[in-house]
Design a protein around this motif. Structure first.
Motif, PDB file in Angstrom:
ATOM      1  N   TRP A 190     -31.561   9.496   1.095  1.00 16.00           N
ATOM      2  CA  TRP A 190     -32.736   8.731   1.510  1.00 16.00           C
ATOM      3  C   TRP A 190     -32.321   7.475   2.263  1.00 16.00           C
ATOM      4  CZ3 TRP A 190     -37.757   8.736   2.361  1.00 16.00           C
ATOM      5  CH2 TRP A 190     -38.406   7.515   2.499  1.00 16.00           C
ATOM      6  N   ASN A 191     -31.402   6.740   1.670  1.00 18.07           N
ATOM      7  CA  ASN A 191     -31.038   5.449   2.257  1.00 18.07           C
ATOM      8  C   ASN A 191     -30.307   5.574   3.583  1.00 18.07           C
ATOM      9  OD1 ASN A 191     -32.168   3.752   0.319  1.00 18.07           O
ATOM     10  ND2 ASN A 191     -30.405   3.955  -1.029  1.00 18.07           N
ATOM     11  N   THR A 192     -29.578   6.650   3.756  1.00 19.65           N
ATOM     12  CA  THR A 192     -28.769   6.750   4.966  1.00 19.65           C
ATOM     13  C   THR A 192     -29.407   7.593   6.053  1.00 19.65           C
ATOM     14  OG1 THR A 192     -27.532   8.616   4.066  1.00 19.65           O
ATOM     15  CG2 THR A 192     -26.613   6.417   3.720  1.00 19.65           C
ATOM     16  N   LYS A 193     -30.210   8.541   5.677  1.00 19.16           N
ATOM     17  CA  LYS A 193     -30.721   9.446   6.706  1.00 19.16           C
ATOM     18  C   LYS A 193     -32.245   9.572   6.749  1.00 19.16           C
ATOM     19  CE  LYS A 193     -26.568  12.287   6.750  1.00 19.16           C
ATOM     20  NZ  LYS A 193     -25.959  13.526   6.261  1.00 19.16           N
ATOM     21  N   LEU A 194     -32.784   9.970   5.643  1.00 18.79           N
ATOM     22  CA  LEU A 194     -34.203  10.327   5.658  1.00 18.79           C
ATOM     23  C   LEU A 194     -35.101   9.155   6.014  1.00 18.79           C
ATOM     24  CD1 LEU A 194     -35.793  12.849   5.318  1.00 18.79           C
ATOM     25  CD2 LEU A 194     -35.896  12.465   2.862  1.00 18.79           C
ATOM     26  N   LYS A 195     -34.766   8.018   5.467  1.00 27.08           N
ATOM     27  CA  LYS A 195     -35.561   6.823   5.745  1.00 27.08           C
ATOM     28  C   LYS A 195     -35.567   6.530   7.243  1.00 27.08           C
ATOM     29  CE  LYS A 195     -33.995   2.789   4.327  1.00 27.08           C
ATOM     30  NZ  LYS A 195     -33.617   1.752   3.335  1.00 27.08           N
ATOM     31  N   LYS A 196     -34.384   6.632   7.829  1.00 29.83           N
ATOM     32  CA  LYS A 196     -34.281   6.343   9.269  1.00 29.83           C
ATOM     33  C   LYS A 196     -35.076   7.360  10.087  1.00 29.83           C
ATOM     34  CE  LYS A 196     -29.809   4.200   8.707  1.00 29.83           C
ATOM     35  NZ  LYS A 196     -28.369   4.419   8.721  1.00 29.83           N
ATOM     36  N   LYS A 197     -35.007   8.585   9.606  1.00 31.58           N
ATOM     37  CA  LYS A 197     -35.744   9.642  10.288  1.00 31.58           C
ATOM     38  C   LYS A 197     -37.237   9.313  10.313  1.00 31.58           C
ATOM     39  CE  LYS A 197     -36.134  14.691   9.792  1.00 31.58           C
ATOM     40  NZ  LYS A 197     -35.657  15.805   8.925  1.00 31.58           N
ATOM     41  N   LEU A 198     -37.724   8.848   9.183  1.00 34.65           N
ATOM     42  CA  LEU A 198     -39.140   8.525   9.091  1.00 34.65           C
ATOM     43  C   LEU A 198     -39.492   7.271   9.863  1.00 34.65           C
ATOM     44  CD1 LEU A 198     -39.628   9.386   5.357  1.00 34.65           C
ATOM     45  CD2 LEU A 198     -40.679  10.571   7.276  1.00 34.65           C
ATOM     46  N   MET A 199     -38.542   6.347   9.870  1.00 37.46           N
ATOM     47  CA  MET A 199     -38.781   5.089  10.585  1.00 37.46           C
ATOM     48  C   MET A 199     -39.138   5.357  12.041  1.00 37.46           C
ATOM     49  SD  MET A 199     -38.353   2.545   8.596  1.00 37.46           S
ATOM     50  CE  MET A 199     -37.545   2.066   7.094  1.00 37.46           C
ATOM     51  N   GLY A 200     -38.542   6.358  12.571  1.00 36.73           N
ATOM     52  CA  GLY A 200     -38.763   6.651  13.972  1.00 36.73           C
ATOM     53  C   GLY A 200     -40.136   7.211  14.269  1.00 36.73           C
ATOM     54  N   LEU A 201     -40.886   7.488  13.222  1.00 38.77           N
ATOM     55  CA  LEU A 201     -42.177   8.132  13.408  1.00 38.77           C
ATOM     56  C   LEU A 201     -43.345   7.165  13.465  1.00 38.77           C
ATOM     57  CD1 LEU A 201     -41.632  11.121  10.996  1.00 38.77           C
ATOM     58  CD2 LEU A 201     -41.659  11.187  13.478  1.00 38.77           C
ATOM     59  N   VAL A 202     -43.088   5.913  13.165  1.00 38.75           N
ATOM     60  CA  VAL A 202     -44.182   4.953  13.249  1.00 38.75           C
ATOM     61  C   VAL A 202     -43.835   3.887  14.269  1.00 38.75           C
ATOM     62  CG1 VAL A 202     -45.031   5.227  10.929  1.00 38.75           C
ATOM     63  CG2 VAL A 202     -43.188   3.638  11.360  1.00 38.75           C
ATOM     64  N   PRO A 203     -44.822   3.358  14.926  1.00 45.00           N
ATOM     65  CA  PRO A 203     -44.548   2.317  15.904  1.00 45.00           C
ATOM     66  C   PRO A 203     -44.052   1.065  15.215  1.00 45.00           C
ATOM     67  CG  PRO A 203     -46.897   2.531  15.529  1.00 45.00           C
ATOM     68  CD  PRO A 203     -46.247   3.647  14.785  1.00 45.00           C
ATOM     69  N   PRO A 204     -43.193   0.318  15.886  1.00 44.79           N
ATOM     70  CA  PRO A 204     -42.781  -0.956  15.307  1.00 44.79           C
ATOM     71  C   PRO A 204     -43.982  -1.869  15.142  1.00 44.79           C
ATOM     72  CG  PRO A 204     -42.088  -0.799  17.584  1.00 44.79           C
ATOM     73  CD  PRO A 204     -42.623   0.552  17.200  1.00 44.79           C
ATOM     74  N   ILE A 205     -43.826  -2.810  14.239  1.00 47.05           N
ATOM     75  CA  ILE A 205     -44.924  -3.722  13.951  1.00 47.05           C
ATOM     76  C   ILE A 205     -45.478  -4.358  15.220  1.00 47.05           C
ATOM     77  CG2 ILE A 205     -45.408  -5.989  12.966  1.00 47.05           C
ATOM     78  CD1 ILE A 205     -43.735  -5.172  10.592  1.00 47.05           C
ATOM     79  N   SER A 206     -44.547  -4.737  16.090  1.00 42.52           N
ATOM     80  CA  SER A 206     -44.973  -5.458  17.281  1.00 42.52           C
ATOM     81  C   SER A 206     -45.906  -4.631  18.157  1.00 42.52           C
ATOM     82  CB  SER A 206     -43.753  -5.889  18.077  1.00 42.52           C
ATOM     83  OG  SER A 206     -43.001  -4.761  18.440  1.00 42.52           O
ATOM     84  N   GLN A 207     -45.866  -3.337  17.976  1.00 39.72           N
ATOM     85  CA  GLN A 207     -46.706  -2.496  18.825  1.00 39.72           C
ATOM     86  C   GLN A 207     -47.993  -2.073  18.151  1.00 39.72           C
ATOM     87  OE1 GLN A 207     -44.444   0.810  20.323  1.00 39.72           O
ATOM     88  NE2 GLN A 207     -42.775  -0.537  20.961  1.00 39.72           N
ATOM     89  N   ARG A 208     -48.107  -2.357  16.850  1.00 38.87           N
ATOM     90  CA  ARG A 208     -49.271  -1.816  16.183  1.00 38.87           C
ATOM     91  C   ARG A 208     -50.183  -2.890  15.616  1.00 38.87           C
ATOM     92  NH1 ARG A 208     -45.522  -0.495  11.440  1.00 38.87           N
ATOM     93  NH2 ARG A 208     -46.436  -1.693   9.774  1.00 38.87           N
TER      94      ARG A 208
END
Length: 367
Positions: free
Chosen positions: A109-127
């Motif tokens: 989770w900490n090394t891969k999955l979390k990052k994978k999911l991170m890429g699926l939402v816009p950064p705060i600055s964009q939302r």
DNA sequence: AACCGATTCAACCGCAGTAAC
DNA sequence: TGTTACTGCGGTTGAATCGGT
């Protein structure tokens, strides 16, 4: 007197296990079992290791049917689902994935999955809505003092303060200083609540003290893209109706940083169904969300118990099959009920409000 | 080939709840 | 009943490995 010491801590080996140690431990346990006593085991097995270390080695690496290597898409999905529901309770998650250990899943989770999911939402600055102060950029201050509050009277942080909860907000606001133009000195004697009320309380409270004397507000910077969250999720401050559901969310609550993955996953709430959260980003006003007006006919009655739709839900396709997760939680000595609550409205903003069970259309407050 | 930053993951640490004395 | 060890858990660390230059 209590028990005798478990082992001579000065005389135990630490660090990576050698193949010889592995085979000693494996042989011993396969022959004699653990006997339910890890502390005595290393000596019996001829190992200069702490029992705790032996246990870890066995459970995470040596025991039969341990699965190593890539996680499947199905495993990804299960981990996501469970994390969204119960958070980082790795042992419970691991129990749903035969052959996987809690340590494995945690690392994954900490090394891969979390990052994978991170890429699926816009950064705060964009939302988020444009920042009102001090400028429209999204700089992350490292140490900041402003001559005016970063909050308006409509912000949830302000509401919390005006409810007399400043002591719970100490992890946001380090201090406030109060310059005196007459003496030229600066004091910190005025408590934050008073200052906030004096300067911002809507409805005509005296502002004589503060009108000409700018208050300086010092804020703790929030790490990276985390946001500050406060409200019921923090403070466990809902009132409950007879069926145990939460029918009102107040502003009362603590405050903490909301990690990025939590933004993705949504908050969890201790009551069934509903949740309201308020967030603040680096002291700037941040959009809050929960369009509660539809909570009955849209969210509240969802058979999976989820509230709204999170990015995770979109990604993982959370559905009714997750009912058993709720049972998992309720049977694990925790009264928290899972729900995914954060969501965006059609304008990509968060919202919040009090839930009135008698109404399906009511005020929706936006920041 | 050498260097260096990023990533991985086994192992450790510290805490909380429970059990033994 | 109080003290202390045991167990299990989640968070963190750091050595090994990977990958880019």
């Amino acid at each position: 007197m209590g028990r005798a010491p478990c082992c001579d801590k000065a005389n135990v080996k630490k660090g990576p296990w050698s193949p010889e140690e592995d085979s000693k431990l494996k042989e011993y346990i396969e022959k004699h079992g653990t006997g339910g006593n890890w502390i005595a085991l290393p000596q019996k097995a001829g190992l200069k290791r702490c029992g705790k270390s032996c246990r870890l080695r066995w459970l995470n690496y040596l025991r039969p049917n341990i699965k190593h290597g890539e996680f499947s898409d199905e495993e990804d999905r299960i981990i996501c689902n469970l994390f969204a529901n119960i958070g980082s309770r790795w042992s419970i998650i691991a129990a749903q994935l035969p052959g996987r250990t809690d340590n494995d899943i945690k690392n994954y989770w900490n090394t891969k999955l979390k990052k994978k999911l991170m890429g699926l939402v816009p950064p705060i600055s964009q939302r988020k809505i444009p920042l009102p102060f001090p400028n429209s950029s999204h700089e992350i201050p490292t140490s900041t003092t402003y001559n005016q509050p970063l909050l308006s009277s409509s912000s949830s942080l302000y509401r919390s303060f005006s409810s007399g909860l400043e002591h719970q907000m100490s992890n946001i606001i380090l201090s406030s200083t109060y310059p005196n133009p007459t003496t030229g000195t600066t004091t910190t004697s005025l408590n934050f609540q008073t200052q906030m009320q004096e300067k911002y309380l809507v409805g005509g409270t005296s502002t004589t003290t503060t009108t000409n004397n700018p208050i300086q507000y010092n804020y703790i910077p929030v790490k990276d893209n985390n946001i500050l969250v406060f409200g019921s999720d923090q403070g466990r401050s809902c009132s409950s109706s007879s069926d145990g559901s939460c029918n009102q969310i107040s502003y009362v609550g603590g405050c903490r940083e909301l990690k990025q993955e939590e933004q993705i996953m949504g908050f969890r709430h201790h009551h069934q169904g509903y949740n309201i959260n308020m967030a603040n980003f680096n002291g700037f006003e941040e959009q809050m969300m929960i369009n509660y007006e539809n909570h009955h006919n849209l969210w509240g009655e969802k058979s999976n118990g989820y509230f709204g739709e999170s990015s995770l839900e979109k990604y993982c396709g959370l559905g009714d099959e997750n009912d058993h997760f709720k049972q998992l939680i309720s049977s694990s000595s925790n009264s928290n009920n899972p729900s995914i609550i954060n969501s965006y409205d059609s304008n990509n903003n968060y919202g919040y409000g009090n839930i009135d069970e008698n109404k399906t259309q009511d005020k929706v407050m936006y920041f």
